[in-house]
Design a protein around this motif. Sequence first.
Motif, PDB file in Angstrom:
ATOM      1  N   THR A 140       0.827  -1.194   0.000  1.00  0.00           N
ATOM      2  CA  THR A 140       0.000   0.000   0.000  1.00  0.00           C
ATOM      3  C   THR A 140       0.870   1.256   0.000  1.00  0.00           C
ATOM      4  OG1 THR A 140      -1.614  -1.241   1.286  1.00  0.00           O
ATOM      5  CG2 THR A 140      -1.907   1.136   1.193  1.00  0.00           C
ATOM      6  N   PHE A 141       1.981   1.207   0.721  1.00  0.00           N
ATOM      7  CA  PHE A 141       2.913   2.324   0.844  1.00  0.00           C
ATOM      8  C   PHE A 141       4.331   1.811   0.606  1.00  0.00           C
ATOM      9  CE2 PHE A 141      -0.626   3.274   3.702  1.00  0.00           C
ATOM     10  CZ  PHE A 141      -1.005   4.525   3.236  1.00  0.00           C
ATOM     11  N   PRO A 142       5.268   2.711   0.334  1.00  0.00           N
ATOM     12  CA  PRO A 142       6.664   2.274   0.224  1.00  0.00           C
ATOM     13  C   PRO A 142       7.139   1.671   1.549  1.00  0.00           C
ATOM     14  CG  PRO A 142       6.410   4.527  -0.578  1.00  0.00           C
ATOM     15  CD  PRO A 142       5.109   4.144   0.059  1.00  0.00           C
ATOM     16  N   LEU A 143       7.977   0.672   1.440  1.00  0.00           N
ATOM     17  CA  LEU A 143       8.540   0.024   2.626  1.00  0.00           C
ATOM     18  C   LEU A 143       9.900   0.626   2.947  1.00  0.00           C
ATOM     19  CD1 LEU A 143       7.717  -3.671   1.674  1.00  0.00           C
ATOM     20  CD2 LEU A 143       6.588  -2.304   3.442  1.00  0.00           C
ATOM     21  N   THR A 144      10.238   0.633   4.231  1.00  0.00           N
ATOM     22  CA  THR A 144      11.572   1.052   4.628  1.00  0.00           C
ATOM     23  C   THR A 144      12.531  -0.111   4.362  1.00  0.00           C
ATOM     24  OG1 THR A 144      11.277   0.269   6.891  1.00  0.00           O
ATOM     25  CG2 THR A 144      10.682   2.562   6.455  1.00  0.00           C
ATOM     26  N   ARG A 145      13.820   0.178   4.415  1.00  0.00           N
ATOM     27  CA  ARG A 145      14.790  -0.917   4.302  1.00  0.00           C
ATOM     28  C   ARG A 145      14.607  -1.860   5.484  1.00  0.00           C
ATOM     29  NH1 ARG A 145      19.981   2.266   4.239  1.00  0.00           N
ATOM     30  NH2 ARG A 145      18.678   4.086   4.361  1.00  0.00           N
ATOM     31  N   LYS A 146      14.999  -3.090   5.309  1.00  0.00           N
ATOM     32  CA  LYS A 146      14.803  -4.095   6.362  1.00  0.00           C
ATOM     33  C   LYS A 146      15.489  -3.729   7.674  1.00  0.00           C
ATOM     34  CE  LYS A 146      13.910  -8.015   3.369  1.00  0.00           C
ATOM     35  NZ  LYS A 146      12.497  -8.092   3.571  1.00  0.00           N
ATOM     36  N   SER A 147      16.491  -2.861   7.622  1.00  0.00           N
ATOM     37  CA  SER A 147      17.198  -2.454   8.835  1.00  0.00           C
ATOM     38  C   SER A 147      16.608  -1.189   9.471  1.00  0.00           C
ATOM     39  CB  SER A 147      18.673  -2.204   8.507  1.00  0.00           C
ATOM     40  OG  SER A 147      18.788  -1.155   7.558  1.00  0.00           O
ATOM     41  N   LYS A 148      15.644  -0.557   8.802  1.00  0.00           N
ATOM     42  CA  LYS A 148      15.047   0.701   9.286  1.00  0.00           C
ATOM     43  C   LYS A 148      13.640   0.457   9.808  1.00  0.00           C
ATOM     44  CE  LYS A 148      18.363   3.476   7.976  1.00  0.00           C
ATOM     45  NZ  LYS A 148      19.144   4.261   8.878  1.00  0.00           N
TER      46      LYS A 148
END
Length: 182
Positions: A3-11
């Motif tokens: 639905t929305f952009p995802l953050t990096r897996k570490s953020k």
Amino acid sequence: MSTFPLTRKSKLGYDTEQVDEFLKTARLAYDGDDATAATLTAADIRHTAFPLRKGGYSTLHVDAALERLEDAFAARERDAARAAKGEAVWFEEARTTAQVVLNRLARPLGHRFDRVSIFTYGYNRADVDRFAGRLVRYFQDAKPMGVDEVRTITFRPQRGGYRESQVDLLLDSVTDVMLAVR
């Protein structure tokens, strides 16, 4: 697809499942398809918070969507209140709320809100008082101010500062008035 952009897996970002579930409920409430969801209000949306998870939804994008959603619900609530109460009564209620806000802000600098103990952090009194001055100019002198300024204002922490809950309640009232008179 997200639905929305995802953050990096570490953020950190907002929990995707909870955001999606809330948006589903909000859609049902807005469309009037669910009796339990129908009680959702603009104020409920304003106070919605999600837990943070690594790799979650971008907080910036979700917060912007929640602001648009709050605006849509507020416009619908405003129209319903005008229809049910009449324009004059509706406007008088908004004016009364604005006057309550102004009465609070008319208190002396440094004493507009309760203060927390010297061992506890609250909102910086000077920051709050400075913003309060801008609110007074908005209400009394019609100086331009957007609802987003009120929604996103932040204050530095200060030992013995203003009690956060009181300041936040006043800011909620200001937001309600601003959305009511759009």
